[in-house]
Design an enzyme around this catalytic site. Structure first.
Site, mmCIF file in Angstrom:
data_model
loop_
_atom_site.group_PDB
_atom_site.id
_atom_site.type_symbol
_atom_site.label_atom_id
_atom_site.label_comp_id
_atom_site.label_asym_id
_atom_site.label_seq_id
_atom_site.Cartn_x
_atom_site.Cartn_y
_atom_site.Cartn_z
ATOM 1 C CE LYS A 175 -1.792 2.975 2.145
ATOM 2 N NZ LYS A 175 -1.594 4.408 1.822
ATOM 3 C CD GLU A 250 13.017 0.539 9.428
ATOM 4 O OE1 GLU A 250 13.559 1.567 9.880
ATOM 5 O OE2 GLU A 250 13.637 -0.526 9.253
ATOM 6 C CB CYS A 284 13.054 8.528 8.491
ATOM 7 S SG CYS A 284 14.112 7.510 7.475
ATOM 8 C CD GLU A 383 10.149 12.804 11.792
ATOM 9 O OE1 GLU A 383 8.990 12.435 12.023
ATOM 10 O OE2 GLU A 383 10.981 12.100 11.196
HETATM 11 P P1 NAD Z 1 2.184 8.513 7.804
HETATM 12 O O1 NAD Z 1 2.330 7.663 9.001
HETATM 13 O O2 NAD Z 1 1.148 9.563 7.807
HETATM 14 O O3 NAD Z 1 1.885 7.613 6.523
HETATM 15 C C1 NAD Z 1 2.700 6.524 6.165
HETATM 16 C C2 NAD Z 1 1.863 5.486 5.471
HETATM 17 O O4 NAD Z 1 0.899 4.999 6.394
HETATM 18 C C3 NAD Z 1 1.089 5.998 4.260
HETATM 19 O O5 NAD Z 1 1.085 5.012 3.258
HETATM 20 C C4 NAD Z 1 -0.305 6.184 4.816
HETATM 21 O O6 NAD Z 1 -1.313 6.057 3.845
HETATM 22 C C5 NAD Z 1 -0.378 5.032 5.797
HETATM 23 N N1 NAD Z 1 -1.389 5.201 6.838
HETATM 24 C C6 NAD Z 1 -1.879 6.362 7.359
HETATM 25 N N2 NAD Z 1 -2.823 6.098 8.282
HETATM 26 C C7 NAD Z 1 -2.941 4.745 8.360
HETATM 27 C C8 NAD Z 1 -3.720 3.865 9.141
HETATM 28 N N3 NAD Z 1 -4.607 4.325 10.032
HETATM 29 N N4 NAD Z 1 -3.555 2.541 8.980
HETATM 30 C C9 NAD Z 1 -2.636 2.059 8.113
HETATM 31 N N5 NAD Z 1 -1.877 2.843 7.325
HETATM 32 C C10 NAD Z 1 -2.016 4.175 7.454
HETATM 33 O O7 NAD Z 1 3.632 9.107 7.540
HETATM 34 P P2 NAD Z 1 4.086 10.087 6.398
HETATM 35 O O8 NAD Z 1 3.676 11.458 6.752
HETATM 36 O O9 NAD Z 1 3.654 9.562 5.063
HETATM 37 O O10 NAD Z 1 5.672 9.916 6.464
HETATM 38 C C11 NAD Z 1 6.454 10.670 7.284
HETATM 39 C C12 NAD Z 1 6.918 9.888 8.480
HETATM 40 O O11 NAD Z 1 7.545 8.678 8.079
HETATM 41 C C13 NAD Z 1 7.968 10.640 9.254
HETATM 42 O O12 NAD Z 1 7.745 10.505 10.636
HETATM 43 C C14 NAD Z 1 9.252 9.949 8.839
HETATM 44 O O13 NAD Z 1 10.310 10.104 9.744
HETATM 45 C C15 NAD Z 1 8.800 8.544 8.711
HETATM 46 N N6 NAD Z 1 9.736 7.757 7.884
HETATM 47 C C16 NAD Z 1 10.515 6.811 8.484
HETATM 48 C C17 NAD Z 1 11.435 6.089 7.721
HETATM 49 C C18 NAD Z 1 12.308 5.053 8.360
HETATM 50 O O14 NAD Z 1 12.875 4.240 7.637
HETATM 51 N N7 NAD Z 1 12.481 5.021 9.667
HETATM 52 C C19 NAD Z 1 11.553 6.344 6.361
HETATM 53 C C20 NAD Z 1 10.758 7.310 5.795
HETATM 54 C C21 NAD Z 1 9.840 8.014 6.566
#
Ligand code: NAD
Length: 481
Positions: A175, A250, A284, A383
């Site tokens: 997804k 992650e 991240c 963050e």
């Molecule tokens: P997010 O958590 O809003 O979304 C991430 C994913 O989760 C998207 O595909 C989204 O559609 C999905 N999602 C959202 N709500 C959901 C739910 N209720 N159930 C299941 N899936 C759901 O995060 P974002 O804003 O897209 O990304 C930014 C964050 O990701 C930052 O905190 C960043 O640090 C982190 N990140 C971490 C890594 C790592 O490897 N540690 C890498 C990249 C980004």
């Protein structure tokens, strides 16, 4: 398929379909809607999970490890051959400068090559046991793995997570993020064309609260790899806990780089800024905190400020220092942090600028460097996920360590010092999944295990280590007398 344009909105069981509903796909450089992506439903997820289960019982499940590796290697070659097409998709979809999008496409190819080569290298062991027994362990796939990825590095994160899962013989349901799904679909199209058996990889784009939540809660998902925010990660883990499904999280970070008086400042400087500003700070592992010892503090702040004053944000295709943020929402979040800093009279050391040719409807934020920041201030704790770094002074190693470890996160840390003993002490004492000594990020590091502690998550992806996470261990005890 021609080029990298997938012939449908969703890939389920090797068949491309049109979605029943769609979402707009915006180009963050211009703010213009340039297409649409699927708004996948719970029913789509249901079908994708069933297709993955069938793949395990069919052509995909029958492949031995070496053959799986060959398929992945072929996919890697095909990705490499189409890297430029993929980079153009990613630059338009995410807004990242073209050279970064190119690097991401090559990293995706490299993940496929790496996990292609690794597929038949993970072995079990025999265990000395009582007389009359032979005991050994088997590494087996979980079964159907769910992959939820964010928008900031779609290609890299799909590569590291889906690549490792497929190498171990799982069948995947992916997804992608609603803000940037196109490269995941293009990758899937390339993989199918390169010979990935039907159902081994299924892709259902859509909203987190709909397709994402349906995937997380699905009883047919045997393991979930989630990359994204802390808040959603907790919700994903809670949903998986209801059926005791394993989860890799992650999550985000507030990663420090620590610069001591004896550091090679000239070598450190490009890392100090770039590690915080890559992908406009939407990384991240972004190093959003720079801790500097008093003896070199003024020099480092001044040299960083000089760099910041030359930085320009512009459209992805113009390939400037940084691109726009992903969305109006993300820009508003970053601007609210900046407003708070201004309200609290934090000292601005320097500011970059937005290019004159940057479209007004694009989501640009000029890079901003704050100095002399209290380590407890919101900007030094949360963050931000934007082009903002804070510089924090410190006196000695103990204080540096306390500040570095003084957030709820623990993803990455960097240490700049010529003192070898100090390097070893800090490498052990820092709360982080990766520690870099006199470098930061190590060029992406496909081979290097990655993940966090604390609010940065748990489990490891990337490198050979990921193969353990995407498999389960079975112990076989045979009594033969
Ligand atoms: P997010 O958590 O809003 O979304 C991430 C994913 O989760 C998207 O595909 C989204 O559609 C999905 N999602 C959202 N709500 C959901 C739910 N209720 N159930 C299941 N899936 C759901 O995060 P974002 O804003 O897209 O990304 C930014 C964050 O990701 C930052 O905190 C960043 O640090 C982190 N990140 C971490 C890594 C790592 O490897 N540690 C890498 C990249 C980004």
């Amino acid at each position: 398929m021609s080029g990298t344009q997938p012939p449908g909105d969703l890939l389920i069981g090797g068949v491309w379909r049109r979605a029943s509903a769609t979402l707009p796909a915006e180009n963050p450089s211009t703010g213009a809607v340039e297409g649409e992506i699927a708004r996948g439903t719970a029913a789509d997820i249901d079908e994708a999970v069933a297709a993955a289960r069938s793949a395990l019982a069919g052509d995909w499940g029958r492949l031995d490890a070496t053959e799986r590796g060959r398929v992945l290697t072929r996919i890697g070659e095909a990705v490499r051959a189409r890297a430029e097409d993929l980079a153009l998709i990613e630059a338009a979809d995410v807004g990242k400068p073209l050279r970064q999008a190119r690097a991401d496409a090559l990293a995706l190819a490299r993940y496929c090559e790496f996990y292609g080569g690794a597929a038949d290298k993970l072995m079990g062991e025999t265990i000395p046991y009582r007389t009359g027994y032979t005991v050994y362990t088997l590494r087996e796939p979980h079964g159907v793995t769910g992959h939820i990825v964010p928008w900031n590095y779609p290609m890299q994160i799909v590569g590291r997570s889906v690549g490792a899962a497929l190498a171990m013989g799982n069948a995947a349901v992916l997804k992608p993020a609603e803000d940037a799904s196109r490269s995941a679909l293009a990758f899937a199209a390339i993989a199918v064309e390169a010979g990935l058996p039907a159902g081994a990889l299924n892709v259902v784009p859509g909203l987190g609260a709909e397709a994402g939540a349906a995937l997380t809660a699905h009883p047919g998902i045997d393991h979930i790899s989630f990359t994204g925010s802390y808040a959603v990660g907790c919700a994903v883990q809670a949903a998986a806990a209801r059926r005791a499904a394993p989860v890799t999280l992650e999550l985000g970070g507030k990663s420090p780089q620590i610069v001591f008086d004896d550091a090679d400042i000239a070598r450190a400087l490009p890392f100090l800024a770039d590690a915080g500003l890559q992908n406009a700070g939407q990384t991240c592992s972004a190093s959003s905190r720079i801790l500097v010892q008093r003896g070199v503090y003024d020099e480092v702040v001044e040299r960083l400020a000089t760099r910041y004053r030359g930085l320009v944000a512009g459209p992805a295709m113009a390939d400037r220092d940084l691109g726009p943020l992903i969305s109006a929402k993300q820009k508003a979040t970053v601007l609210s942090f900046i407003a708070r800093a201004r309200a609290d009279a934090l000292a601005i050391a320097a500011e970059g600028r937005i290019a004159e040719d940057a479209p007004a409807a694009g989501h640009y934020v000029a890079p901003l460097l704050f100095a002399g920041v209290d380590p407890c201030h919101l900007l030094a704790q949360d963050e931000i996920f934007g082009p903002v770094q804070v510089v924090i002074p410190f006196h000695d190693e103990d204080e540096a360590l306390a500040i570095a470890n003084g957030t709820p996160y623990g993803l990455v840390a960097g240490v700049w010092t010529r003192d070898g003993a100090r390097q070893m002490r800090l490498a052990r004492a820092l709360k982080a999944g990766q520690v870099f000594l006199n470098n930061y990020g190590a060029g992406g590091g496909v081979e290097l295990p990655f993940g966090g502690v604390g609010r940065s998550g748990h489990g490891r992806e990337k490198g050979f280590e990921a193969l353990y996470g995407f498999s389960t261990l079975k112990t076989v005890a045979a009594w033969h007398g």
